[in-house]
Design a protein around this motif. Structure first.
Motif, PDB file in Angstrom:
ATOM      1  N   CYS A 207      49.407  45.327  50.409  1.00  0.00           N
ATOM      2  CA  CYS A 207      50.817  45.489  50.079  1.00  0.00           C
ATOM      3  C   CYS A 207      51.388  44.156  49.602  1.00  0.00           C
ATOM      4  CB  CYS A 207      51.596  46.013  51.278  1.00  0.00           C
ATOM      5  SG  CYS A 207      53.393  46.025  51.077  1.00  0.00           S
ATOM      6  N   HIS A 208      51.147  43.097  50.364  1.00  0.00           N
ATOM      7  CA  HIS A 208      51.642  41.771  49.985  1.00  0.00           C
ATOM      8  C   HIS A 208      51.053  41.348  48.638  1.00  0.00           C
ATOM      9  CE1 HIS A 208      52.037  40.845  54.593  1.00  0.00           C
ATOM     10  NE2 HIS A 208      52.757  41.879  54.210  1.00  0.00           N
ATOM     11  N   LEU A 209      49.780  41.615  48.448  1.00  0.00           N
ATOM     12  CA  LEU A 209      49.128  41.283  47.183  1.00  0.00           C
ATOM     13  C   LEU A 209      49.805  42.001  46.028  1.00  0.00           C
ATOM     14  CD1 LEU A 209      46.727  40.025  45.613  1.00  0.00           C
ATOM     15  CD2 LEU A 209      45.406  42.073  46.214  1.00  0.00           C
ATOM     16  N   ALA A 210      50.091  43.281  46.208  1.00  0.00           N
ATOM     17  CA  ALA A 210      50.728  44.059  45.142  1.00  0.00           C
ATOM     18  C   ALA A 210      52.113  43.515  44.815  1.00  0.00           C
ATOM     19  CB  ALA A 210      50.805  45.526  45.542  1.00  0.00           C
ATOM     20  N   VAL A 211      52.886  43.175  45.862  1.00  0.00           N
ATOM     21  CA  VAL A 211      54.242  42.687  45.636  1.00  0.00           C
ATOM     22  C   VAL A 211      54.226  41.422  44.785  1.00  0.00           C
ATOM     23  CG1 VAL A 211      56.280  41.714  46.786  1.00  0.00           C
ATOM     24  CG2 VAL A 211      55.216  43.792  47.678  1.00  0.00           C
ATOM     25  N   SER A 212      53.208  40.603  44.925  1.00  0.00           N
ATOM     26  CA  SER A 212      53.122  39.353  44.157  1.00  0.00           C
ATOM     27  C   SER A 212      52.785  39.581  42.685  1.00  0.00           C
ATOM     28  CB  SER A 212      52.072  38.426  44.768  1.00  0.00           C
ATOM     29  OG  SER A 212      50.753  38.869  44.470  1.00  0.00           O
ATOM     30  N   PHE A 213      52.377  40.792  42.325  1.00  0.00           N
ATOM     31  CA  PHE A 213      51.950  41.151  40.967  1.00  0.00           C
ATOM     32  C   PHE A 213      50.709  40.376  40.517  1.00  0.00           C
ATOM     33  CE2 PHE A 213      56.292  42.862  40.680  1.00  0.00           C
ATOM     34  CZ  PHE A 213      56.059  44.077  40.032  1.00  0.00           C
ATOM     35  N   ALA A 214      49.948  39.825  41.463  1.00  0.00           N
ATOM     36  CA  ALA A 214      48.696  39.156  41.108  1.00  0.00           C
ATOM     37  C   ALA A 214      47.628  40.192  40.783  1.00  0.00           C
ATOM     38  CB  ALA A 214      48.231  38.274  42.260  1.00  0.00           C
ATOM     39  N   ASP A 215      46.676  39.809  39.949  1.00  0.00           N
ATOM     40  CA  ASP A 215      45.556  40.681  39.624  1.00  0.00           C
ATOM     41  C   ASP A 215      44.631  40.760  40.830  1.00  0.00           C
ATOM     42  OD1 ASP A 215      42.572  40.914  38.691  1.00  0.00           O
ATOM     43  OD2 ASP A 215      43.753  41.777  37.064  1.00  0.00           O
ATOM     44  N   PRO A 216      44.398  41.945  41.387  1.00  0.00           N
ATOM     45  CA  PRO A 216      43.622  42.013  42.644  1.00  0.00           C
ATOM     46  C   PRO A 216      42.180  41.568  42.496  1.00  0.00           C
ATOM     47  CG  PRO A 216      44.170  44.221  41.845  1.00  0.00           C
ATOM     48  CD  PRO A 216      44.956  43.257  41.015  1.00  0.00           C
ATOM     49  N   ALA A 217      41.518  41.960  41.411  1.00  0.00           N
ATOM     50  CA  ALA A 217      40.114  41.586  41.246  1.00  0.00           C
ATOM     51  C   ALA A 217      39.974  40.081  41.053  1.00  0.00           C
ATOM     52  CB  ALA A 217      39.497  42.339  40.073  1.00  0.00           C
ATOM     53  N   GLU A 218      40.851  39.499  40.233  1.00  0.00           N
ATOM     54  CA  GLU A 218      40.787  38.053  40.007  1.00  0.00           C
ATOM     55  C   GLU A 218      41.149  37.286  41.274  1.00  0.00           C
ATOM     56  OE1 GLU A 218      39.575  36.432  37.374  1.00  0.00           O
ATOM     57  OE2 GLU A 218      39.024  38.451  36.697  1.00  0.00           O
ATOM     58  N   THR A 219      42.054  37.826  42.057  1.00  0.00           N
ATOM     59  CA  THR A 219      42.427  37.187  43.317  1.00  0.00           C
ATOM     60  C   THR A 219      41.234  37.110  44.265  1.00  0.00           C
ATOM     61  OG1 THR A 219      44.735  37.884  43.145  1.00  0.00           O
ATOM     62  CG2 THR A 219      43.888  37.418  45.358  1.00  0.00           C
ATOM     63  N   VAL A 220      40.509  38.198  44.383  1.00  0.00           N
ATOM     64  CA  VAL A 220      39.339  38.208  45.266  1.00  0.00           C
ATOM     65  C   VAL A 220      38.288  37.218  44.767  1.00  0.00           C
ATOM     66  CG1 VAL A 220      37.438  39.628  46.113  1.00  0.00           C
ATOM     67  CG2 VAL A 220      39.772  40.542  46.093  1.00  0.00           C
ATOM     68  N   LYS A 221      38.092  37.151  43.457  1.00  0.00           N
ATOM     69  CA  LYS A 221      37.134  36.183  42.908  1.00  0.00           C
ATOM     70  C   LYS A 221      37.562  34.753  43.216  1.00  0.00           C
ATOM     71  CE  LYS A 221      35.695  39.110  39.018  1.00  0.00           C
ATOM     72  NZ  LYS A 221      35.764  39.274  37.541  1.00  0.00           N
ATOM     73  N   ALA A 222      38.863  34.479  43.150  1.00  0.00           N
ATOM     74  CA  ALA A 222      39.356  33.127  43.430  1.00  0.00           C
ATOM     75  C   ALA A 222      39.124  32.746  44.890  1.00  0.00           C
ATOM     76  CB  ALA A 222      40.840  33.039  43.079  1.00  0.00           C
ATOM     77  N   ILE A 223      39.298  33.708  45.803  1.00  0.00           N
ATOM     78  CA  ILE A 223      38.990  33.432  47.216  1.00  0.00           C
ATOM     79  C   ILE A 223      37.529  33.045  47.347  1.00  0.00           C
ATOM     80  CG2 ILE A 223      38.835  34.437  49.524  1.00  0.00           C
ATOM     81  CD1 ILE A 223      41.149  36.326  48.688  1.00  0.00           C
ATOM     82  N   ARG A 224      36.669  33.806  46.709  1.00  0.00           N
ATOM     83  CA  ARG A 224      35.225  33.557  46.785  1.00  0.00           C
ATOM     84  C   ARG A 224      34.877  32.175  46.224  1.00  0.00           C
ATOM     85  NH1 ARG A 224      30.512  35.713  49.136  1.00  0.00           N
ATOM     86  NH2 ARG A 224      28.742  35.224  47.810  1.00  0.00           N
ATOM     87  N   ARG A 225      35.479  31.830  45.084  1.00  0.00           N
ATOM     88  CA  ARG A 225      35.178  30.528  44.468  1.00  0.00           C
ATOM     89  C   ARG A 225      35.605  29.371  45.351  1.00  0.00           C
ATOM     90  NH1 ARG A 225      37.130  33.105  39.715  1.00  0.00           N
ATOM     91  NH2 ARG A 225      39.142  32.042  39.960  1.00  0.00           N
ATOM     92  N   SER A 226      36.635  29.562  46.132  1.00  0.00           N
ATOM     93  CA  SER A 226      37.155  28.481  46.971  1.00  0.00           C
ATOM     94  C   SER A 226      36.239  28.169  48.155  1.00  0.00           C
ATOM     95  CB  SER A 226      38.540  28.862  47.501  1.00  0.00           C
ATOM     96  OG  SER A 226      38.430  29.836  48.530  1.00  0.00           O
ATOM     97  N   GLY A 227      35.319  29.083  48.457  1.00  0.00           N
ATOM     98  CA  GLY A 227      34.486  28.929  49.637  1.00  0.00           C
ATOM     99  C   GLY A 227      35.041  29.614  50.861  1.00  0.00           C
ATOM    100  N   LEU A 228      36.285  30.089  50.769  1.00  0.00           N
ATOM    101  CA  LEU A 228      36.862  30.878  51.850  1.00  0.00           C
ATOM    102  C   LEU A 228      36.332  32.302  51.772  1.00  0.00           C
ATOM    103  CD1 LEU A 228      40.529  29.619  51.449  1.00  0.00           C
ATOM    104  CD2 LEU A 228      39.084  29.186  53.455  1.00  0.00           C
ATOM    105  N   SER A 229      36.532  33.059  52.841  1.00  0.00           N
ATOM    106  CA  SER A 229      36.108  34.455  52.838  1.00  0.00           C
ATOM    107  C   SER A 229      37.281  35.350  53.213  1.00  0.00           C
ATOM    108  CB  SER A 229      34.950  34.676  53.817  1.00  0.00           C
ATOM    109  OG  SER A 229      35.330  34.317  55.129  1.00  0.00           O
TER     110      SER A 229
END
Length: 368
Positions: A207-229
Motif C-alpha cells: 500500500c505504501h509503495l503504491a501511494v508513492s507511485f514508484a515502479d514496484p519491479a524497479e523498486t524491488v531490484k533497487a533493494i536487491r542491488r543495495s545488498g539489503l533484503s
C-alpha cells in the motif's frame, strides 16, 4: 510461497488476556472458515504485553502452547504500533516513540525475545516489522545518529540471539509516506551503509509503495542491488481515484476520511508527485487534476465501487518481483487494519478476513 499470515493489529487487545481472547474470537474462526489445520498470524503485541512476556519465560511458553492448541502459528510480529492503536484518534501518535527513543529499542528487543519462543519448528527465521525511524519532522543529523545507534544495539542483540537459538530474528524497516523514510528509495539510501544486512532489512508494504507511485519491479531490484533484503512483505492495497476533481470522484474518496488514522495522499502530476499528510487536507489543498492514491488499506478481495479502484496490481507486481529476485521468499502478511473504519464496516470480521486470505492465496500462492 510460504504461508500467508494475517496481521492481528486489526484487533484492539492491549493485555495478554485480551490477546488470547481475540485468538478465540477471530483467529480460530478464520482458520475454521478456511478449512486449514494451521493458520499463520502476524501478531501485534502492545508494549506492555511484549515487555511482560519478555520478562516471563513461563508466560511465553504458555502463549506458545495457546497458539499450538488453536492451530495457530507465528513467524512474524508487527512492532510498528507501540500501543494505543485503537484509540479514537491515533493519527501521528502511531509514530511514537521514534527510533531516537530508548523505549523503541527496548520494545523491539522485547518483541525479539518473545518471537524466538513462539517460532514454529518449520520456520527458517522470524521477522519483526518496525516504523521508518519517525515522522519526518522534527528530524536532524543528531537524530540520524541516535537512530543509527539504536539500530546498532538491536542489530547486535539479534546477532547474539541468532547464535543462541540457531535461527535468526530479522528486523524489517517499513517505509511510509510522510515519515523520515518516506519511500523505499529513502529507506534503501539510509539503511544500506548503516545496518547489519544479515539482521536488518526492508518491510515492503505494498500500500505504501503504491501511494508513492514508484515502479514496484524497479523498486524491488533497487533493494536487491543495495545488498539489503526484503525481510517481509505486507500485502496491502491503497485506494486510487483517477479523477479526484470530479464531483463523483471527490464524493467517493471523501467517504473514506475518518478521524482515527492518518491517510496520506499523493497526486501524480507530470511535474512530480504532490503530497498531503491526510485525506481532509488533500481535499482542501491538492489541485485534484491528476490521479490520487490514498494510504487507506482496503480489503484485498473487495474491489471499491467506481469511480474508486484499489492498487492490487502494485501488490501483484511487487510480489512477482520479490519472488524472481529473492534468494528465499520472505514472510507475507496481509495487513488490513482498517476494517473497523471503512465507510461500511463489515458485520462479520472473521468472515471478511477469511475472504481476504482466500484472495491472497489465489493470487499470491500459499495458505488456504
Amino acid at each position: 510461497m510460504s504461508s500467508i499470515a494475517y496481521c492481528t493489529n486489526v484487533h484492539p487487545a492491549e493485555d495478554l488476556a485480551g490477546v488470547v481472547a481475540q485468538l478465540d474470537r477471530y483467529a480460530v474462526p478464520v482458520r475454521e472458515e478456511l478449512g486449514v489445520d494451521t493458520l499463520a498470524l502476524g501478531l501485534w503485541l502492545a508494549e506492555p504485553v511484549a515487555r511482560g512476556l519478555a520478562a516471563d519465560g513461563t508466560a511465553r511458553r504458555r502463549l506458545a502452547a495457546d497458539l499450538r492448541t488453536r492451530g495457530l502459528e507465528v513467524s512474524t510480529l508487527n512492532a510498528f504500533p507501540y500501543g494505543g492503536f485503537h484509540h479514537d484518534v491515533v493519527k501521528h501518535s502511531v509514530y511514537e516513540p521514534p527510533w531516537t527513543d530508548h523505549r523503541r529499542t527496548g520494545y523491539t528487543i522485547a518483541c525479539a525475545v518473545v518471537l524466538a519462543d513462539l517460532l514454529p519448528d518449520s520456520a527458517d527465521y522470524g521477522s519483526i516489522s518496525t516504523l521508518p525511524l519517525a515522522w519526518r519532522e522534527p528530524w536532524s543529523r543528531a537524530d540520524d545518529a541516535r537512530a543509527q545507534a539504536s539500530l546498532d544495539i538491536v542489530g547486535r542483540f539479534l546477532r547474539d540471539e541468532a547464535a543462541r537459538h540457531g535461527r535468526p530474528i530479522r528486523l524489517a524497516v517499513e517505509p511510509e509516506p510522510g515519515c523520515v523514510l518516506d519511500t523505499v528509495a529513502d529507506a534503501v539510501s539510509w539503511l544500506a551503509d548503516r545496518v547489519d544486512h544479515d539482521h536488518i532489512g526492508i518491510c515492503l508494504d505494498t500500500c505504501h509503495l503504491a501511494v508513492s507511485f514508484a515502479d514496484p519491479a524497479e523498486t524491488v531490484k533497487a533493494i536487491r542491488r543495495s545488498g539489503l533484503s526484503v525481510v517481509k512483505v505486507q500485502a496491502s492495497a491503497a485506494l486510487e481515484v483517477a479523477e479526484p476533481g470530479t464531483e463523483e470522484g471527490r464524493r467517493a474518496i471523501a467517504a473514506f476520511a475518518e478521524p482515527r488514522y492518518l491517510h496520506q495522499v499523493r497526486e501524480n502530476t507530470p511535474g512530480g508527485v504532490l503530497a498531503a499528510d491526510d485525506l481532509p487536507e488533500a481535499l482542501d489543498t491538492l489541485p485534484a487534476a491528476h490521479p490520487w492514491r490514498v494510504h487507506f488499506h482496503v480489503p484485498l478481495h473487495a474491489r471499491p465501487a467506481a469511480p474508486l479502484t484499489s492498487t492490487t496490481d502494485v501488490l501483484l507486481t511487487a510480489v512477482d518481483a520479490v519472488r524472481s529476485t529473492a534468494d528465499a521468499v520472505p514472510h507475507v502478511e496481509v495487513e488490513t487494519y482498517t476494517w473497523n473504519v471503512l465507510p461500511d464496516p463489515v458485520d462479520d470480521l472473521a468472515a471478511g478476513i477469511a475472504a481476504e486470505l482466500r484472495w491472497a492465496a489465489d493470487h499470491l500462492g500459499g495458505v488456504a
